[in-house]
Write a protein that holds these residues in place. Structure first.
Motif, PDB file in Angstrom:
ATOM      1  N   LYS A  88       0.840  -1.194   0.000  1.00  0.00           N
ATOM      2  CA  LYS A  88       0.000   0.000   0.000  1.00  0.00           C
ATOM      3  C   LYS A  88       0.878   1.248   0.000  1.00  0.00           C
ATOM      4  O   LYS A  88       1.863   1.327   0.724  1.00  0.00           O
ATOM      5  N   GLU A  89       0.525   2.234  -0.829  1.00  0.00           N
ATOM      6  CA  GLU A  89       1.231   3.511  -0.826  1.00  0.00           C
ATOM      7  C   GLU A  89       0.678   4.364   0.317  1.00  0.00           C
ATOM      8  O   GLU A  89      -0.534   4.516   0.463  1.00  0.00           O
ATOM      9  N   GLU A  90       1.582   4.894   1.148  1.00  0.00           N
ATOM     10  CA  GLU A  90       1.145   5.662   2.315  1.00  0.00           C
ATOM     11  C   GLU A  90       1.932   6.959   2.416  1.00  0.00           C
ATOM     12  O   GLU A  90       3.032   7.086   1.873  1.00  0.00           O
ATOM     13  N   LEU A  91       1.379   7.927   3.125  1.00  0.00           N
ATOM     14  CA  LEU A  91       2.045   9.207   3.378  1.00  0.00           C
ATOM     15  C   LEU A  91       2.596   9.184   4.793  1.00  0.00           C
ATOM     16  O   LEU A  91       1.852   8.965   5.755  1.00  0.00           O
ATOM     17  N   LEU A  92       3.902   9.383   4.925  1.00  0.00           N
ATOM     18  CA  LEU A  92       4.555   9.245   6.224  1.00  0.00           C
ATOM     19  C   LEU A  92       5.111  10.570   6.709  1.00  0.00           C
ATOM     20  O   LEU A  92       5.541  11.424   5.928  1.00  0.00           O
ATOM     21  N   GLY A  93       5.131  10.706   8.025  1.00  0.00           N
ATOM     22  CA  GLY A  93       5.778  11.840   8.660  1.00  0.00           C
ATOM     23  C   GLY A  93       5.012  13.133   8.562  1.00  0.00           C
ATOM     24  O   GLY A  93       3.991  13.231   7.876  1.00  0.00           O
ATOM     25  N   PRO A  94       5.514  14.146   9.250  1.00  0.00           N
ATOM     26  CA  PRO A  94       4.819  15.441   9.263  1.00  0.00           C
ATOM     27  C   PRO A  94       4.739  16.094   7.889  1.00  0.00           C
ATOM     28  O   PRO A  94       3.833  16.869   7.619  1.00  0.00           O
ATOM     29  N   LYS A  95       5.715  15.765   7.022  1.00  0.00           N
ATOM     30  CA  LYS A  95       5.699  16.358   5.684  1.00  0.00           C
ATOM     31  C   LYS A  95       4.919  15.522   4.683  1.00  0.00           C
ATOM     32  O   LYS A  95       4.855  15.863   3.496  1.00  0.00           O
ATOM     33  N   LYS A  96       4.321  14.416   5.161  1.00  0.00           N
ATOM     34  CA  LYS A  96       3.454  13.564   4.331  1.00  0.00           C
ATOM     35  C   LYS A  96       4.135  13.141   3.018  1.00  0.00           C
ATOM     36  O   LYS A  96       3.632  13.338   1.935  1.00  0.00           O
ATOM     37  N   LYS A  97       5.303  12.515   3.164  1.00  0.00           N
ATOM     38  CA  LYS A  97       6.021  12.021   2.002  1.00  0.00           C
ATOM     39  C   LYS A  97       5.555  10.608   1.671  1.00  0.00           C
ATOM     40  O   LYS A  97       5.289   9.804   2.564  1.00  0.00           O
ATOM     41  N   ALA A  98       5.504  10.306   0.377  1.00  0.00           N
ATOM     42  CA  ALA A  98       4.985   9.008  -0.067  1.00  0.00           C
ATOM     43  C   ALA A  98       6.016   7.908   0.115  1.00  0.00           C
ATOM     44  O   ALA A  98       7.201   8.086  -0.166  1.00  0.00           O
ATOM     45  N   ALA A  99       5.562   6.760   0.600  1.00  0.00           N
ATOM     46  CA  ALA A  99       6.371   5.537   0.693  1.00  0.00           C
ATOM     47  C   ALA A  99       5.436   4.371   0.450  1.00  0.00           C
ATOM     48  O   ALA A  99       4.206   4.499   0.546  1.00  0.00           O
ATOM     49  N   VAL A 100       6.010   3.224   0.141  1.00  0.00           N
ATOM     50  CA  VAL A 100       5.204   2.023  -0.082  1.00  0.00           C
ATOM     51  C   VAL A 100       5.426   1.078   1.089  1.00  0.00           C
ATOM     52  O   VAL A 100       6.566   0.715   1.408  1.00  0.00           O
ATOM     53  N   GLY A 101       4.345   0.711   1.769  1.00  0.00           N
ATOM     54  CA  GLY A 101       4.421  -0.208   2.896  1.00  0.00           C
ATOM     55  C   GLY A 101       3.951  -1.595   2.490  1.00  0.00           C
ATOM     56  O   GLY A 101       3.129  -1.748   1.576  1.00  0.00           O
ATOM     57  N   MET A 102       4.499  -2.604   3.150  1.00  0.00           N
ATOM     58  CA  MET A 102       4.112  -3.995   2.838  1.00  0.00           C
ATOM     59  C   MET A 102       4.481  -4.884   4.013  1.00  0.00           C
ATOM     60  O   MET A 102       5.349  -4.535   4.816  1.00  0.00           O
ATOM     61  N   ASN A 103       3.821  -6.011   4.119  1.00  0.00           N
ATOM     62  CA  ASN A 103       4.155  -7.003   5.144  1.00  0.00           C
ATOM     63  C   ASN A 103       5.155  -8.002   4.584  1.00  0.00           C
ATOM     64  O   ASN A 103       4.943  -8.565   3.502  1.00  0.00           O
TER      65      ASN A 103
END
Length: 946
Positions: free
Chosen positions: A913-928
């Motif tokens: 899943k593509e998610e927005l991380l951190g206070p600056k809402k930067k895109a990253a891809v998360g996975m199990n």
């Protein structure tokens, strides 16, 4: 929980291809060197919401480690029920008394005839775990016996759980609560079960050597045969070294023999032991003490105080004795012993001691010509069942208003009513083996010893203080009172560190800071002599805010490696020596870890001390292989020290005259920093071949690798060339390259496409500089020795530690790209991923990535930012056929650069899943990431347990 649990059950009971996990999947539990049934029960206890056990047989010798866990659970308001019974009268009444001390445990007595169940049920959030099999709750069953138990987890509404739940519900309903009245009745009618032991007829009364003594005798006799004049035996207290001395003397057949010891009582006991072994006429055996002068006897047992007197020596000729044995030989540097050693000229001197390491820096090994004939330390003796097992418990010392005991604590606080009450409560909770306590309490000050003894006595626990101000007569009288049960405790400072035998001791209590590993082991050893009816010794250590807390797990595990990671593991996880257990409460463990974080085990000052100790032991400057061979400081500690390019630099700091050129420095630095760790043997094997042969063909190299048991393929052969040519290290580092720091020239050169030879300059250095050659060969031999802990059929060994550079090398990459790699690198068909599970600071960039162990089954992992599902890197990771994902995890940044290898993992595609991380809402891809290999219980606790 539904899907992880479902997959875990399917992989265990249906098809291994399902991505199951150790913590949830069915598993056969058994006892072996690296795992114990108890470890699984312990982990289930620590993570459950409640538990119910139905266990027919319970023994007192397993209750101490159980109580440690239950005390931690009480702090979390977790409780449980134990259903046991009186079947066959197996359970000793003392077991029920001890169980009643556990406040968060309900004990019920089964009323069903022939109750013989062995089941353990744990209630977790959303699922239950049951352990059923052959194992009762006994030390033997949970730590050493050949037992089988099946662990199965299922949802609460599953048929199996329902059946077991109903059985337990019925059992509870039909059981009665353990009461004082029931226990009094049981105790009054209880008859100890008869043990079915095979009785062997003793045809001969002759005493024969045990396994340790046979091995030591072989070495001693070899020393004598080789013409050596002196020898030293190091043997833990209680392992039969007096009998060993008698066997050695019997083999030697001296015309006249002298035994020297520091106390008359020991001289008399030793005389009797020698008589039992050697036999003959009683008139052959005599004493030379303050009260006896039996000069003319063949076997003479003397106190050092008597025989060292100048007028006494004058009555004896220098060659009076052809064999002299010095007991407690670590005292031999004292002037009285030196007078004896300098006067007599026997054919052989034998020294015997349990603790050759001296805190006064006297060289005991030198006195005996560095001839260490045999050594059996505490750990070996316990594993060989020569001593009584112990259960060590590290608990928090008394604390009030957030203040705990430390080195500067006022005496008034140390002996306050509150602390004394707390100490006695803990002593009662953890208990002792036997009808009443016979304890030895070590405290920090003489005034404290006297006041504590009085405070114990005032609370109906009779105690007497003994200090070095008390004479021998009083000491003997007080020890006798303890043995007779007239008092319960002797309170002392350091008086009983050595030379005093109280075999019936069943409690050792540490109420002081640990100043040295040597003293700690000496004090622990006071209680380990075997004694009728003593199945174990309880050791209770009250741990305050001491700077030296880090010494405790190091001393207990007899760990001299100075490896910070190893010490951290020993401070966190329970460990075992045979059936002895080492347990820390959660708070005590945290105090030890805090102490460990403040100390540098591998600093130059510490390495200098290790070096001097080993040099003293072997009588010459030690090499790296000596540190490995003698189980001393880990050779890797020298390699990992940033201030040392190689071991030769350390030897120069120690004053050794070595001469090395700049090129030789670089080569030694390379083999030390890159190859010594033994994480891959291939380069070491090729260098060893080239030391023997001028040319080595690729075919010969491949054959040598196969004979060694190492994997062989084209990629690894190319990688070996990249490493030994130094091309792998041709990466800019500041103003220069690592290749330049390593001498700048290849160590090997290809003669043609298929043959190897050493670089001419390296060959010349090996031929012309003996110092360089010795150090070069030492690294190769030590590296191959360290390699023994790795699986050479694979690139990586499960649960071993690697840093990013190791991984680049072992993946056969042509260059070291560890510096810019950060958390991962997607290569053609292999991707290493490095995860720091617990972030040290939310301010750090990496703290944005909240890696979590999902349901004890998979790790949630994120790519770097910014990355999208459409990013090339992500697409390659997700869509490359047969992509191998290698997972490396460490708990926090505090433990350094090394990561534990947890095996290969697979991506659970429906969690990407593509998610927005951190206070600056930067895109990253998360996975199990799902682990392919079930996670070991201890590794789970080390890395993921909160």
């Amino acid at each position: 929980m539904g899907r992880p649990l479902q997959d875990a059950i399917l992989t265990g009971l249906y098809d291994q291809s399902y991505p199951g996990h150790e913590l949830l999947g069915p598993k056969l539990l058994k006892n072996n060197k690296n795992d114990k049934i108890w470890l699984t029960l312990r982990q289930e206890l620590l993570t459950c919401k409640s538990f119910t056990w139905a266990v027919a047989f319970v023994t007192q010798d397993m209750l101490v480690p159980f109580k440690v866990v239950m005390a931690d659970l009480a702090n979390k308001n977790v409780s449980g029920t134990l259903i046991t019974g009186d079947y066959l009268g197996f359970n000793d009444p003392k077991v029920f008394h001890e169980l009643k001390k556990i406040p968060n445990l309900t004990v019920k007595i089964a009323q069903d005839n022939g109750f013989h169940a062995k089941g353990y049920l744990f209630k977790h959030a959303g699922y239950d775990t049951i352990v059923i099999g052959s194992a009762n709750f006994t030390r033997a069953a949970l730590l050493s016996n050949y037992e089988w138990s099946l662990k199965v987890s299922s949802k609460e509404n599953a048929a199996l759980t329902e059946q077991i739940g109903k059985q337990l519900s019925d059992l509870k309903h039909n059981s009665i609560r353990l009461t004082d009245a029931w226990l009094r009745d049981y105790e009054s009618n209880w008859v100890r079960p008869v043990q079915n032991k095979v009785v062997k007829k003793n045809i001969s009364q002759e005493i024969i050597p045990n396994q340790m003594q046979k091995a030591a005798l072989k070495e001693l006799n070899a020393l004598v045969a080789a013409g050596q004049k002196r020898g030293l035996v190091v043997s833990a207290t209680g392992t039969g070294k007096t009998y060993l001395g008698a066997f050695a003397v019997k083999d030697f057949k001296p015309k006249k023999f002298l035994y020297v010891v520091h106390r008359e009582q020991i001289a008399k006991k030793s005389l009797e032991s020698f008589y039992k072994v050697i036999g003959g006429s009683r008139t052959n055996y005599g004493l030379l003490t303050g009260h006896n002068h039996d000069f003319n006897h063949k076997y003479l047992f003397a106190t050092v105080q008597t025989i060292s007197q100048p007028d006494m020596l004058a009555t004896l000729s220098k060659d009076e004795f052809d064999y002299i044995l010095i007991d407690e030989a670590h005292r031999a540097a004292a002037p009285s012993y030196q007078r004896i050693l300098n006067y007599f000229k026997p054919k052989f001197w034998l020294g015997m001691t349990a603790t050759p390491e001296r805190m006064d820096d006297q060289d005991v090994y030198k006195i005996f010509d560095y001839n260490l004939a045999y050594e059996i330390r505490l750990r070996d003796a316990l594993e060989d069942k020569m001593l009584a097992p112990f259960h060590y418990v590290g608990v928090q010392d008394y604390e009030t208003n957030g203040q705990s005991i430390d080195e500067t604590t006022n005496l008034r606080y140390l002996v306050s009513d509150e602390r004394v009450n707390y100490v006695l409560k803990e002593l009662d909770y953890y208990g002792y083996c036997g009808e009443k306590p016979r304890g030895l309490v070590f405290c920090s000050r003489q005034e404290e010893a006297h006041e504590l003894a009085q405070a114990f006595t005032n609370r109906n626990h009779p105690a007497i203080a003994l200090t070095n101000k008390d004479n021998e007569k009083k000491r003997s009288e007080v020890v006798k009172q303890l043995e007779q049960g007239k008092i319960e405790y002797i309170v002392t400072v350091d008086l009983f560190n050595e030379g005093v035998d109280i075999p019936s001791l069943n409690q050792i209590v540490m109420l002081r800071n640990t100043q040295s590993s040597i003293v700690f082991i000496q004090q622990l050893g006071r209680g380990l002599r075997k004694y009728p009816g003593k199945d174990y010794v309880t050791v209770i250590d009250f741990i305050g805010n001491y700077k030296n807390n880090y010494l405790i797990p190091i001393a207990l595990n007899q760990d001299t490696s100075r490896d910070q990671d190893k010490a951290r593991k020993e401070s966190t996880l329970p460990s075992f020596i045979g059936v002895s257990t080492i347990n820390f409460s959660k708070i005590a463990s945290e105090k030890i870890l805090a102490s460990l974080d403040q100390v540098k085990l591998d600093g130059l000052r510490q390495l200098r001390k290790s070096y001097q100790d080993l040099k003293e032991k072997i009588g010459r400057p030690p090499l790296l292989f000596d540190f490995y061979h003698y189980g001393s400081t880990s050779p890797e500690v020298f390699a990992n020290n940033h201030s040392l390019a190689h071991y030769g630099k350390f030897l120069i700091k120690m004053g050794e005259p070595l001469h090395l050129s700049k090129y030789e420095d670089g080569v030694l630095s390379f083999v030390t920093k890159e190859l010594l760790n033994g994480k891959r043997p291939h380069e070491l094997i090729l260098l060893k071949l080239l030391l023997k042969n001028k040319h080595v063909s690729e075919t010969e190299f491949e054959k040598a690798l196969k004979n060694y048991g190492a994997y062989v393929n084209g990629a690894v052969l190319n990688s070996v060339e990249d490493i030994l040519s130094l091309n792998f290290f041709d990466i800019k580092q500041g103003k220069t390259t690592k290749k330049a720091q390593y001498g700048g020239q290849p160590l090997i050169e290809p003669i043609n496409l298929l043959d190897y030879q050493l670089n001419p300059e390296l060959s010349k250095a090996l031929e012309t500089n003996a110092d360089f050659k010795k150090l070069f060969i030492d690294v190769i031999n030590t590296g191959l020795a360290l390699n023994k802990k790795y699986n050479n059929q694979k690139q990586f060994t499960l649960y071993q530690q690697y840093d990013r550079k190791d991984v680049c090398r072992l993946l056969n990459w042509p260059k070291d790209v560890s510096a810019p790699m950060y958390g991962y690198r997607v290569d053609k068909d292999e991707t290493p991923i490095f995860i720091t599970y617990k972030k040290d600071s939310t301010k750090k960039r990496s703290a944005l990535y909240h890696n979590t162990l999902e349901n004890g089954r998979s790790l949630r992992w994120y790519t770097r930012t910014p990355r999208h599902l459409s990013s090339n890197e992500v697409q390659r990771l997700l869509n490359t056929p047969d992509m191998k994902i290698h997972l490396f995890v460490k708990k926090s940044d505090a433990i350094g650069k090394q990561f534990f290898y947890l095996g290969q993992a697979v991506i659970q595609k429906d969690t990407v899943k593509e998610e927005l991380l951190g206070p600056k809402k930067k895109a990253a891809v998360g996975m199990n990431l799902l682990l392919k290999h079930p996670l070991d219980m201890q590794m789970y606790e080390l890395l993921f347990d909160e």
